[in-house]
Scaffold this motif. Sequence first.
Motif, short mmCIF file in Angstrom:
data_model
loop_
_atom_site.label_atom_id
_atom_site.label_comp_id
_atom_site.label_asym_id
_atom_site.label_seq_id
_atom_site.Cartn_x
_atom_site.Cartn_y
_atom_site.Cartn_z
N TYR A 92 0.86 -1.18 0.00
CA TYR A 92 0.00 0.00 0.00
C TYR A 92 0.90 1.24 0.00
N GLY A 93 0.28 2.38 -0.21
CA GLY A 93 1.05 3.61 -0.18
C GLY A 93 2.13 3.64 -1.26
N GLU A 94 3.15 4.40 -0.98
CA GLU A 94 4.28 4.46 -1.90
C GLU A 94 5.23 3.31 -1.56
N ASN A 95 4.86 2.12 -1.95
CA ASN A 95 5.69 0.95 -1.73
C ASN A 95 5.86 0.63 -0.25
N GLU A 130 -1.15 11.65 1.66
CA GLU A 130 0.24 12.01 1.96
C GLU A 130 0.79 12.78 0.78
N ASN A 131 1.27 13.99 1.04
CA ASN A 131 1.81 14.85 -0.03
C ASN A 131 0.81 14.98 -1.18
N SER A 132 -0.44 15.18 -0.83
CA SER A 132 -1.53 15.38 -1.78
C SER A 132 -1.91 14.13 -2.57
N ALA A 133 -1.29 13.02 -2.27
CA ALA A 133 -1.66 11.76 -2.93
C ALA A 133 -2.58 10.97 -2.01
N TYR A 134 -3.49 10.23 -2.63
CA TYR A 134 -4.51 9.48 -1.87
C TYR A 134 -4.20 8.00 -1.96
N TYR A 135 -4.19 7.35 -0.79
CA TYR A 135 -3.82 5.95 -0.70
C TYR A 135 -4.93 5.16 0.00
N PRO A 136 -5.92 4.70 -0.77
CA PRO A 136 -6.96 3.87 -0.15
C PRO A 136 -6.51 2.42 -0.07
N CYS A 196 -5.15 -6.06 -7.49
CA CYS A 196 -4.96 -4.64 -7.20
C CYS A 196 -6.32 -4.05 -6.83
N ASN A 197 -6.26 -2.92 -6.15
CA ASN A 197 -7.47 -2.28 -5.65
C ASN A 197 -7.23 -0.79 -5.54
N SER A 198 -8.25 -0.02 -5.84
CA SER A 198 -8.17 1.42 -5.63
C SER A 198 -9.59 1.94 -5.44
#
Lengths: 108, 125
Positions: free
Chosen positions: A48-51, B104-110, A87-89
Amino acid sequence: SSELTQDPAVSVALGQTVRITCQGDILTTAHASWYQQKPGQAPLLVIYGENRRPSGIPDRLSGSSSGNKASLTITGARAEDEAEYYCNSRDSSDGHYVFGAGTKVTVL
Amino acid sequence: EVQLLESGGDLVQPGGSLRLSCAASGFTFSSFAMNWVRQAPGKGPEWVSTISASGGSTYYAASVRGRFTVSRDNSNNTVFLHMNSLRVEDAAVYYCAKPRDYYENSAYYPHFDSWGQGSLVAVSS
């Protein structure tokens, strides 16, 4: 459209690297997360997130994204990585979550 | 440790009704929205419904809107899915899932950081 497209299946030799991709317009406004699912089990969050990886997820699994595409990479595949990966969003237009159809990873 | 325990799954005839429950523990239940996600045999997960932390807002997939109702009891840390007018295509394992979306930093992480073990709903005559 709110679809997420994944390749149905990939195979990887033991110890090698494989990349799974997920593509969709909704990824331009909400990042993808990745889930591993083995037969008879619930999906398990792996990226999740940035890696980012939840506790207990090995660092041979990694994620990246660019534009409308997200990727999950397994570096040095092990037999226990054989599973279905989803994957999911989330669609920012209506708040609905969306899953890809899944990629079956076979470790040879 | 977060635990989500679904119950209520059963075999029901087309047109019938069922209520699923999901008992939560290990986190401040009243602070989180909750979701139902289903997975038909051999298929990928399908998001079904979201209920806000307070229960004041609910959202549904088009495939269930008007037939399913999500609710919650924050005093008992439980979320429910009331399913009416069940169809054969509603047969699936139903999971409750805890979201942990963030910016985070304007990015959305669902994402969903915890899932239950699932409850099987079969619809057949």
